[in-house]
Design a protein around this motif. Sequence first.
Motif, PDB file in Angstrom:
ATOM      1  N   SER A 256       0.814  -1.218   0.000  1.00  0.00           N
ATOM      2  CA  SER A 256       0.000   0.000   0.000  1.00  0.00           C
ATOM      3  C   SER A 256       0.844   1.263   0.000  1.00  0.00           C
ATOM      4  O   SER A 256       0.336   2.366  -0.214  1.00  0.00           O
TER       5      SER A 256
ATOM      6  N   GLU B  68       2.425   2.214   2.655  1.00  0.00           N
ATOM      7  CA  GLU B  68       2.531   2.586   4.064  1.00  0.00           C
ATOM      8  C   GLU B  68       3.652   1.799   4.733  1.00  0.00           C
ATOM      9  O   GLU B  68       4.011   0.704   4.288  1.00  0.00           O
TER      10      GLU B  68
ATOM     11  N   SER C   2      -0.998   1.500  10.730  1.00  0.00           N
ATOM     12  CA  SER C   2      -2.065   2.455  10.406  1.00  0.00           C
ATOM     13  C   SER C   2      -3.430   1.785  10.407  1.00  0.00           C
ATOM     14  O   SER C   2      -4.444   2.411  10.724  1.00  0.00           O
ATOM     15  N   ALA C   3      -3.466   0.498  10.048  1.00  0.00           N
ATOM     16  CA  ALA C   3      -4.727  -0.242  10.028  1.00  0.00           C
ATOM     17  C   ALA C   3      -4.901  -1.108  11.267  1.00  0.00           C
ATOM     18  O   ALA C   3      -5.980  -1.678  11.471  1.00  0.00           O
TER      19      ALA C   3
ATOM     20  N   ALA D 184      -5.878  -6.180   2.496  1.00  0.00           N
ATOM     21  CA  ALA D 184      -6.987  -5.236   2.657  1.00  0.00           C
ATOM     22  C   ALA D 184      -7.832  -5.243   1.386  1.00  0.00           C
ATOM     23  O   ALA D 184      -7.324  -5.016   0.289  1.00  0.00           O
TER      24      ALA D 184
ATOM     25  N   ALA E 115     -10.754  -3.388   1.340  1.00  0.00           N
ATOM     26  CA  ALA E 115     -11.275  -2.017   1.385  1.00  0.00           C
ATOM     27  C   ALA E 115     -10.896  -1.473   2.752  1.00  0.00           C
ATOM     28  O   ALA E 115     -10.455  -2.225   3.627  1.00  0.00           O
ATOM     29  N   PRO E 116     -11.017  -0.169   2.977  1.00  0.00           N
ATOM     30  CA  PRO E 116     -10.712   0.367   4.304  1.00  0.00           C
ATOM     31  C   PRO E 116     -11.492  -0.369   5.392  1.00  0.00           C
ATOM     32  O   PRO E 116     -12.702  -0.565   5.293  1.00  0.00           O
ATOM     33  N   ASN E 117     -10.773  -0.821   6.417  1.00  0.00           N
ATOM     34  CA  ASN E 117     -11.373  -1.538   7.545  1.00  0.00           C
ATOM     35  C   ASN E 117     -11.982  -2.874   7.151  1.00  0.00           C
ATOM     36  O   ASN E 117     -12.834  -3.411   7.870  1.00  0.00           O
TER      37      ASN E 117
ATOM     38  N   TRP F 111     -10.499  -6.514   5.875  1.00  0.00           N
ATOM     39  CA  TRP F 111      -9.372  -7.366   5.549  1.00  0.00           C
ATOM     40  C   TRP F 111      -9.827  -8.811   5.425  1.00  0.00           C
ATOM     41  O   TRP F 111     -10.817  -9.221   6.019  1.00  0.00           O
TER      42      TRP F 111
END
Length: 212
Positions: A77, A79, A114-115, A151, A153-155, A157
């Motif tokens: 990503s 990150e 971050s996640a 991931a 999508a955001p949030n 996994w």
Amino acid sequence: MESSGFRIRRLIARDGRELSSDDRASEAARLKRLVDDADGEDLRQQRREDGERMRELLQAAPEAFLFDCRDVVTLPSGEPGIRLGFKPNPMYQPEKRSLRVLTGMVGTMLVDPSAARVVSLDAALVRDVDFGWGILGRLYRGGRVSLRQEALAPNDWAVTRLEVHFDGRLLLLKPLHIDSVTTMSEYRVLSPDITWQHGVDLLLHRRRNLEP
């Protein structure tokens, strides 16, 4: 297939080979039983059990292991990710037999801070682990576990690869051999309003081109 309220899986291959006609029929029958389960209790019970096992392991990890930071890497990503080493905490006393395996595991994990997610985990059993004073069973050292997550999508996994290799014995004499490699791909994001009955129908009849 996963929605906000459930997760449904369909087995399509084993050991790199497509299922036999009998295995396909058995898998279709299993999914049909979910459709016939009018209130979805079997599916919800399976989800509760899966979720509870995962929560137990995650909740136990901070006490079960001693961690050290190995390095910082760049994730796909872009990150930063932190690679941690872990080993058993000699002071840890597992409350359940299912958690005793943690007392013999050594390995590394890659974390996306971050996640707040584990991206990958590789662990090996470095000593024999007994269950029920060795009467109920024993896992022999040399076993290993490997996990990969991505991931979607955001949030959101999902596990993409899981390897489990263990040898041992059950009830004093019965041999135990686990040699499993599971890969999962082609995840699709469906409407959050989809029902589990509709999800089962999609897997039974439209596996190649899932649509909401």
